[in-house]
Design a protein around this motif. Structure first.
Motif, PDB file in Angstrom:
ATOM      1  N   VAL A 175      -6.974   1.865  -2.399  1.00 35.28           N
ATOM      2  CA  VAL A 175      -7.346   1.716  -0.997  1.00 35.28           C
ATOM      3  C   VAL A 175      -8.062   2.996  -0.568  1.00 35.28           C
ATOM      4  CG1 VAL A 175      -6.502   1.320   1.351  1.00 35.28           C
ATOM      5  CG2 VAL A 175      -5.285   0.309  -0.600  1.00 35.28           C
ATOM      6  N   PHE A 176      -9.311   2.887  -0.144  1.00 29.32           N
ATOM      7  CA  PHE A 176     -10.061   4.062   0.303  1.00 29.32           C
ATOM      8  C   PHE A 176     -11.262   3.619   1.123  1.00 29.32           C
ATOM      9  CE2 PHE A 176     -11.544   2.948  -3.961  1.00 29.32           C
ATOM     10  CZ  PHE A 176     -12.920   2.854  -3.795  1.00 29.32           C
ATOM     11  N   GLY A 177     -11.972   4.577   1.681  1.00 29.92           N
ATOM     12  CA  GLY A 177     -13.185   4.276   2.435  1.00 29.92           C
ATOM     13  C   GLY A 177     -13.897   5.562   2.799  1.00 29.92           C
ATOM     14  N   ILE A 178     -15.193   5.604   2.552  1.00 26.82           N
ATOM     15  CA  ILE A 178     -15.984   6.809   2.820  1.00 26.82           C
ATOM     16  C   ILE A 178     -17.148   6.451   3.746  1.00 26.82           C
ATOM     17  CG2 ILE A 178     -17.288   8.719   1.796  1.00 26.82           C
ATOM     18  CD1 ILE A 178     -15.816   8.180  -0.835  1.00 26.82           C
ATOM     19  N   LEU A 179     -17.318   7.252   4.789  1.00 25.27           N
ATOM     20  CA  LEU A 179     -18.416   7.059   5.735  1.00 25.27           C
ATOM     21  C   LEU A 179     -19.417   8.208   5.642  1.00 25.27           C
ATOM     22  CD1 LEU A 179     -16.428   5.973   8.946  1.00 25.27           C
ATOM     23  CD2 LEU A 179     -17.381   4.498   7.152  1.00 25.27           C
ATOM     24  N   ASN A 180     -20.606   7.971   6.166  1.00 27.63           N
ATOM     25  CA  ASN A 180     -21.600   9.020   6.355  1.00 27.63           C
ATOM     26  C   ASN A 180     -21.390   9.645   7.732  1.00 27.63           C
ATOM     27  OD1 ASN A 180     -23.125   8.586   3.863  1.00 27.63           O
ATOM     28  ND2 ASN A 180     -23.786   6.664   4.813  1.00 27.63           N
ATOM     29  N   GLU A 181     -22.069  10.752   7.972  1.00 26.70           N
ATOM     30  CA  GLU A 181     -21.960  11.439   9.269  1.00 26.70           C
ATOM     31  C   GLU A 181     -22.336  10.524  10.435  1.00 26.70           C
ATOM     32  OE1 GLU A 181     -20.828  14.386  10.016  1.00 26.70           O
ATOM     33  OE2 GLU A 181     -20.875  15.594   8.184  1.00 26.70           O
ATOM     34  N   ASP A 182     -23.254   9.593  10.188  1.00 28.67           N
ATOM     35  CA  ASP A 182     -23.725   8.708  11.271  1.00 28.67           C
ATOM     36  C   ASP A 182     -22.866   7.456  11.434  1.00 28.67           C
ATOM     37  OD1 ASP A 182     -24.408   7.304   9.023  1.00 28.67           O
ATOM     38  OD2 ASP A 182     -26.533   7.098   9.507  1.00 28.67           O
ATOM     39  N   LYS A 183     -21.673   7.465  10.824  1.00 27.66           N
ATOM     40  CA  LYS A 183     -20.713   6.357  10.937  1.00 27.66           C
ATOM     41  C   LYS A 183     -21.156   5.090  10.211  1.00 27.66           C
ATOM     42  CE  LYS A 183     -17.968   8.559  13.926  1.00 27.66           C
ATOM     43  NZ  LYS A 183     -16.591   8.968  13.658  1.00 27.66           N
ATOM     44  N   GLU A 216       0.861  -1.187   0.000  1.00 24.05           N
ATOM     45  CA  GLU A 216       0.000   0.000   0.000  1.00 24.05           C
ATOM     46  C   GLU A 216       0.889   1.226   0.000  1.00 24.05           C
ATOM     47  OE1 GLU A 216      -2.213   2.244   3.460  1.00 24.05           O
ATOM     48  OE2 GLU A 216      -3.285   0.396   2.978  1.00 24.05           O
ATOM     49  N   LEU A 217       0.685   2.120  -0.960  1.00 26.26           N
ATOM     50  CA  LEU A 217       1.491   3.333  -1.074  1.00 26.26           C
ATOM     51  C   LEU A 217       0.665   4.533  -0.654  1.00 26.26           C
ATOM     52  CD1 LEU A 217       4.175   4.618  -1.961  1.00 26.26           C
ATOM     53  CD2 LEU A 217       3.240   4.749  -4.280  1.00 26.26           C
ATOM     54  N   CYS A 218       1.180   5.278   0.318  1.00 29.03           N
ATOM     55  CA  CYS A 218       0.474   6.471   0.772  1.00 29.03           C
ATOM     56  C   CYS A 218       1.476   7.518   1.212  1.00 29.03           C
ATOM     57  CB  CYS A 218      -0.489   6.141   1.912  1.00 29.03           C
ATOM     58  SG  CYS A 218       0.322   5.549   3.419  1.00 29.03           S
ATOM     59  N   ILE A 256       1.308  -2.756  -6.452  1.00 34.31           N
ATOM     60  CA  ILE A 256       1.200  -1.497  -5.709  1.00 34.31           C
ATOM     61  C   ILE A 256      -0.264  -1.054  -5.658  1.00 34.31           C
ATOM     62  CG2 ILE A 256       1.880   0.929  -5.572  1.00 34.31           C
ATOM     63  CD1 ILE A 256       4.271  -0.873  -5.256  1.00 34.31           C
ATOM     64  N   TYR A 257      -0.794  -0.939  -4.448  1.00 37.53           N
ATOM     65  CA  TYR A 257      -2.131  -0.382  -4.240  1.00 37.53           C
ATOM     66  C   TYR A 257      -1.959   1.044  -3.709  1.00 37.53           C
ATOM     67  CZ  TYR A 257      -4.675  -4.821  -4.725  1.00 37.53           C
ATOM     68  OH  TYR A 257      -5.231  -5.976  -5.213  1.00 37.53           O
ATOM     69  N   VAL A 258      -2.653   1.996  -4.306  1.00 39.68           N
ATOM     70  CA  VAL A 258      -2.496   3.400  -3.947  1.00 39.68           C
ATOM     71  C   VAL A 258      -3.657   3.855  -3.062  1.00 39.68           C
ATOM     72  CG1 VAL A 258      -2.357   5.761  -4.831  1.00 39.68           C
ATOM     73  CG2 VAL A 258      -1.208   3.905  -6.041  1.00 39.68           C
ATOM     74  N   MET A 259      -3.326   4.521  -1.958  1.00 39.82           N
ATOM     75  CA  MET A 259      -4.372   5.073  -1.099  1.00 39.82           C
ATOM     76  C   MET A 259      -4.977   6.310  -1.758  1.00 39.82           C
ATOM     77  SD  MET A 259      -4.381   6.349   2.870  1.00 39.82           S
ATOM     78  CE  MET A 259      -4.422   4.683   3.532  1.00 39.82           C
ATOM     79  N   ILE A 260      -6.299   6.387  -1.696  1.00 36.48           N
ATOM     80  CA  ILE A 260      -7.019   7.560  -2.180  1.00 36.48           C
ATOM     81  C   ILE A 260      -7.708   8.186  -0.969  1.00 36.48           C
ATOM     82  CG2 ILE A 260      -8.794   8.431  -3.748  1.00 36.48           C
ATOM     83  CD1 ILE A 260      -6.372   7.273  -5.213  1.00 36.48           C
ATOM     84  N   ARG A 261      -7.082   9.209  -0.429  1.00 42.35           N
ATOM     85  CA  ARG A 261      -7.624   9.895   0.746  1.00 42.35           C
ATOM     86  C   ARG A 261      -7.141  11.348   0.710  1.00 42.35           C
ATOM     87  NH1 ARG A 261      -6.077   8.900   7.072  1.00 42.35           N
ATOM     88  NH2 ARG A 261      -7.829  10.021   8.001  1.00 42.35           N
ATOM     89  N   PRO A 262      -8.036  12.292   0.505  1.00 44.08           N
ATOM     90  CA  PRO A 262      -7.627  13.678   0.255  1.00 44.08           C
ATOM     91  C   PRO A 262      -7.027  14.397   1.452  1.00 44.08           C
ATOM     92  CG  PRO A 262     -10.019  13.511   0.343  1.00 44.08           C
ATOM     93  CD  PRO A 262      -9.484  12.109   0.361  1.00 44.08           C
ATOM     94  N   ARG A 263      -7.263  13.885   2.669  1.00 38.87           N
ATOM     95  CA  ARG A 263      -6.763  14.557   3.875  1.00 38.87           C
ATOM     96  C   ARG A 263      -6.834  13.596   5.048  1.00 38.87           C
ATOM     97  NH1 ARG A 263     -11.345  14.680   6.512  1.00 38.87           N
ATOM     98  NH2 ARG A 263     -13.283  15.145   5.426  1.00 38.87           N
TER      99      ARG A 263
END
Length: 198
Positions: free
Chosen positions: A67-75, A2-4, A30-37
């Protein structure tokens, strides 16, 4: 691998040129992380569009996955945004990262991650580390039933990987192999991790 970037923030999207150079020098997947912050895993529309753009750019370089993951406000798992990114990433596989360790309902969230089309789930069992989360990891592997790969990660080291493998029966494991306060993997730890899995 995983590359980040910014590992102390839990990892963020690496620079395009860094990814290009890594692909040139290393002949391993190579798996690249996609996370803006750093911070939470709830993203604005602008941040989501940035994630889309980054996946499109990295696909042209020939990476092996994302590699990424997105949640809603309620987890809960954001079904729409994650599904859109998984679809955009095709034919490359996607791993849902440790955003999962913040979800409100573990096994419902497992089903949501599967529904989104991820191939792998990276998690410490929703606890600070894999040892504390071992009972949850065991249940996740069982409930996943080979529909998705459960990859324990978070505090995974050569001195606990054998016990974790015996108890969870997971097929893959994730470790930074960092044994000091730097951001560099320890080669001896990498070798010990591998030997303890054999």
């Amino acid at each position: 691998m995983e590359l980040c970037a910014n590992i102390k923030e839990g990892g963020t999207t690496p620079d395009l040129e860094v990814v290009r150079q890594t692909l040139d020098r290393l002949k391993i997947p190579i798996y690249v992380m996609i996370r803006p912050r750093g911070g939470n895993f709830v993203y604005s529309e602008a941040e989501f569009q940035q994630m889309e753009k980054e996946i499109q750019q990295f696909k042209t370089l020939g990476v092996n996955g994302f590699v990424f993951g997105i949640l809603n406000e309620d987890k809960t798992v954001n079904l729409q945004q994650n599904s859109e990114l998984v679809e955009l990433a095709r034919p490359f596989p996607c791993t849902f990262h440790r955003a999962f360790d913040e979800v409100s309902e573990v096994f419902h969230s497992l089903e949501a991650v599967i529904q989104c089309g991820f191939s792998t789930l990276l998690t410490s069992g929703t606890m600070p580390n894999v040892i504390e989360g071992i009972s949850v990891l065991m249940k996740l592997v069982e409930k996943a039933d080979n529909r998705i790969t459960i990859m324990p990660g978070g505090g995974l080291r050569s001195n606990n990987i054998k016990m974790l493998q015996q108890q969870t029966n997971a097929g893959f494991y994730h470790s930074s192999a960092i044994t000091d306060k730097s951001e560099i993997a320890n080669i001896d730890e990498v070798k010990a991790l591998k030997s303890n899995l054999q």
